[in-house]
Write a protein that holds these residues in place. Structure first.
Motif, short mmCIF file in Angstrom:
data_model
loop_
_atom_site.label_atom_id
_atom_site.label_comp_id
_atom_site.label_asym_id
_atom_site.label_seq_id
_atom_site.Cartn_x
_atom_site.Cartn_y
_atom_site.Cartn_z
N ALA A 83 5.07 -37.03 7.45
CA ALA A 83 5.73 -37.77 6.38
C ALA A 83 6.98 -38.45 6.92
CB ALA A 83 6.09 -36.82 5.23
N GLY A 84 7.09 -39.73 6.65
CA GLY A 84 8.27 -40.49 7.05
C GLY A 84 8.26 -40.96 8.49
N ALA A 85 7.24 -40.63 9.25
CA ALA A 85 7.21 -41.05 10.65
C ALA A 85 6.87 -42.52 10.75
CB ALA A 85 6.17 -40.23 11.42
N GLY A 86 7.42 -43.17 11.72
CA GLY A 86 7.15 -44.59 11.91
C GLY A 86 6.32 -44.81 13.16
N VAL A 87 5.63 -45.91 13.20
CA VAL A 87 4.83 -46.27 14.36
C VAL A 87 5.34 -47.60 14.86
CG1 VAL A 87 2.54 -46.92 15.14
CG2 VAL A 87 2.80 -45.05 13.55
N ARG A 88 5.67 -47.69 16.13
CA ARG A 88 6.12 -48.94 16.73
C ARG A 88 5.00 -49.42 17.64
NH1 ARG A 88 10.07 -50.72 13.67
NH2 ARG A 88 11.53 -49.08 13.22
N GLY A 89 4.47 -50.58 17.37
CA GLY A 89 3.46 -51.11 18.25
C GLY A 89 2.27 -51.66 17.51
N ASP A 90 1.09 -51.18 17.82
CA ASP A 90 -0.17 -51.73 17.37
C ASP A 90 -0.43 -51.45 15.88
OD1 ASP A 90 -2.71 -52.97 17.78
OD2 ASP A 90 -3.58 -50.95 17.71
N PHE A 91 -0.75 -52.49 15.13
CA PHE A 91 -1.04 -52.34 13.71
C PHE A 91 -2.29 -51.51 13.48
CE2 PHE A 91 -3.00 -54.01 9.76
CZ PHE A 91 -2.06 -53.54 8.87
N ARG A 144 10.38 -55.84 13.59
CA ARG A 144 11.73 -56.33 13.91
C ARG A 144 12.78 -55.78 12.97
NH1 ARG A 144 9.03 -61.28 15.06
NH2 ARG A 144 9.52 -62.07 12.99
N LYS A 145 12.37 -55.46 11.74
CA LYS A 145 13.30 -54.87 10.78
C LYS A 145 13.60 -53.45 11.22
CE LYS A 145 11.59 -57.47 6.86
NZ LYS A 145 11.13 -57.42 5.49
N ASP A 146 14.72 -52.95 10.79
CA ASP A 146 15.07 -51.57 11.13
C ASP A 146 14.59 -50.64 10.01
OD1 ASP A 146 16.13 -49.50 12.65
OD2 ASP A 146 18.11 -49.66 11.69
N VAL A 147 13.26 -50.63 9.79
CA VAL A 147 12.67 -49.80 8.75
C VAL A 147 11.48 -49.03 9.32
CG1 VAL A 147 13.36 -51.31 6.85
CG2 VAL A 147 11.15 -51.63 7.92
N ASP A 148 11.17 -47.94 8.67
CA ASP A 148 9.99 -47.17 9.01
C ASP A 148 8.78 -47.91 8.43
OD1 ASP A 148 7.97 -45.30 9.31
OD2 ASP A 148 8.86 -43.83 7.96
N PRO A 149 7.80 -48.31 9.25
CA PRO A 149 6.63 -49.04 8.73
C PRO A 149 5.88 -48.29 7.64
CG PRO A 149 6.67 -49.16 11.12
CD PRO A 149 7.75 -48.18 10.71
N LEU A 150 5.83 -46.97 7.73
CA LEU A 150 5.14 -46.19 6.70
C LEU A 150 5.90 -46.26 5.38
CD1 LEU A 150 2.75 -44.41 6.04
CD2 LEU A 150 4.07 -42.44 6.83
N ALA A 151 7.21 -46.13 5.43
CA ALA A 151 8.03 -46.24 4.22
C ALA A 151 7.92 -47.66 3.64
CB ALA A 151 9.48 -45.90 4.51
N TYR A 152 7.93 -48.65 4.51
CA TYR A 152 7.79 -50.05 4.09
C TYR A 152 6.46 -50.25 3.37
CZ TYR A 152 7.57 -55.15 4.51
OH TYR A 152 7.46 -56.49 4.25
N THR A 153 5.40 -49.68 3.91
CA THR A 153 4.07 -49.83 3.32
C THR A 153 3.99 -49.11 1.98
OG1 THR A 153 3.12 -50.00 5.54
CG2 THR A 153 1.59 -49.51 3.74
N ARG A 154 4.54 -47.90 1.90
CA ARG A 154 4.54 -47.17 0.62
C ARG A 154 5.31 -47.95 -0.44
NH1 ARG A 154 5.88 -41.68 3.39
NH2 ARG A 154 3.82 -40.76 3.64
N ARG A 155 6.45 -48.50 -0.05
CA ARG A 155 7.24 -49.27 -1.01
C ARG A 155 6.44 -50.48 -1.49
NH1 ARG A 155 13.24 -51.92 -0.12
NH2 ARG A 155 13.42 -52.75 -2.22
N ALA A 156 5.77 -51.15 -0.58
CA ALA A 156 4.94 -52.30 -0.95
C ALA A 156 3.82 -51.86 -1.89
CB ALA A 156 4.36 -52.97 0.30
N MET A 157 3.24 -50.69 -1.65
CA MET A 157 2.19 -50.18 -2.54
C MET A 157 2.74 -49.93 -3.94
SD MET A 157 0.08 -47.57 -0.08
CE MET A 157 -0.89 -46.91 -1.43
N ALA A 158 3.89 -49.28 -4.02
CA ALA A 158 4.49 -48.99 -5.32
C ALA A 158 4.82 -50.29 -6.06
CB ALA A 158 5.74 -48.13 -5.16
N ASN A 159 5.42 -51.24 -5.36
CA ASN A 159 5.77 -52.51 -5.99
C ASN A 159 4.54 -53.28 -6.45
OD1 ASN A 159 8.47 -51.98 -5.57
ND2 ASN A 159 8.62 -53.22 -3.74
#
Length: 167
Positions: free
Chosen positions: A7-15, A60-75
């Motif tokens: 939970a909350g881990a980010g991945v840097r690199g390959d989509f 490039r943003k200083d955000v966790d991609p998983l958190a970013y994706t969850r936020r996009a899902m909620a929105n």
């Protein structure tokens, strides 16, 4: 990275690697948000299409991609919910009802959870189903930790009231 994301881990690199690692959790989160696995899969797919098309910008943003994706899902879910909740009048009633295949549909807790407003449901799901901290939830949904606490408090009061009535 091939390991399952905590939970909350980010991945840097390959989509693709991000999707492989995060997909099961995103589908669970989507199911809890939407109330059924089919709408969850549609929600996850549409959000991942958007995130994938902007993957380099997300990194490039200083955000966790998983958190970013969850936020996009909620929105996205909240936007769809607002658009679809409008009453639609029809001239004739359908002859045949639609049968649901969701095994949780008749569970009292699931019914009470589905009746919560989308943001309260998202907070409860992320807190108790995904095990995120208040700060991680705040980051995922783009709200303050205080808002997470108040939304959780309201949701829990509503759940207690609804489940207390039936029990």
């Amino acid at each position: 990275m091939t390991a399952v994301l905590p939970a909350g881990a980010g991945v840097r690199g390959d989509f693709g690697e991000f999707v492989r690692a995060a997909l099961p959790g995103l589908l669970r989160y989507g199911h809890a948000l939407t109330g059924n696995p089919h709408d969850a899969a549609d929600l996850v797919q549409s959000v991942l299409e958007k995130v994938g098309s902007r993957w380099s910008a997300v990194l490039r943003k200083d955000v966790d991609p998983l958190a970013y994706t969850r936020r996009a899902m909620a929105n996205t879910h909240i936007s769809v919910w607002r658009r679809l909740r409008r009453e639609r009048l029809v001239a004739d009633l359908p002859d045949v009802g639609v049968e649901s295949t969701d095994r949780l549909e008749h569970e009292p807790l699931w019914q009470a959870l589905r009746d919560l407003p989308p943001r309260q449901r998202a907070v409860v799901v992320l807190r108790f189903y995904e095990g995120l901290s208040e700060q991680e939830i705040a980051d995922s949904l783009g709200i303050s930790p205080g808002t997470v606490k108040s939304q959780n408090s309201k949701a829990m009061a509503s759940l207690r009231r609804k489940l207390g009535e039936g029990g």
